[in-house]
Design a protein around this motif. Structure first.
Motif, short mmCIF file in Angstrom:
data_model
loop_
_atom_site.label_atom_id
_atom_site.label_comp_id
_atom_site.label_asym_id
_atom_site.label_seq_id
_atom_site.Cartn_x
_atom_site.Cartn_y
_atom_site.Cartn_z
N ARG A 43 37.90 47.09 38.92
CA ARG A 43 38.28 46.53 37.62
C ARG A 43 39.33 47.42 36.98
NH1 ARG A 43 32.32 45.39 36.51
NH2 ARG A 43 32.18 43.19 37.03
N GLY A 44 40.45 46.85 36.63
CA GLY A 44 41.54 47.61 36.02
C GLY A 44 42.39 48.29 37.08
N GLY A 67 33.49 50.04 36.94
CA GLY A 67 34.79 49.96 37.60
C GLY A 67 34.81 49.21 38.91
N ARG A 69 33.96 45.96 41.13
CA ARG A 69 33.59 44.54 41.06
C ARG A 69 32.48 44.30 42.07
NH1 ARG A 69 37.44 41.71 38.18
NH2 ARG A 69 39.47 42.72 38.13
#
Length: 70
Positions: A43-44, A67, A69
């Motif tokens: 994520r990000g 962080g 997925r």
């Protein structure tokens, strides 16, 4: 001369050493996972997780909790 109240006993120094090693291992595992995980699974942006992981305990825990997925 060192004040005896400020000295840490040997057991305390050992405990702090162990805690430090555990924290370093936790951060190492987070960095290793980040490096080996595909960007689509994170994520990000991956580069933004690098400084976040450097924050003691909170960074690696945040990466593993938020962080990745699932």
């Amino acid at each position: 001369m060192t004040d005896m109240k400020t000295r840490l006993p040997a057991g305390g120094r050992a405990a702090l050493g162990v805690i430090g090693l555990v924290q370093a291992a936790f951060a190492f595992l987070a960095f290793w996972d980040l490096a080996h995980r595909d960007a689509a699974e994170v994520r990000g942006p991956k580069p933004l997780w690098i400084p976040a992981i450097l924050v003691n305990w909170v960074g690696p825990a945040s990466y593993f909790l938020f962080g990745i997925r699932r």
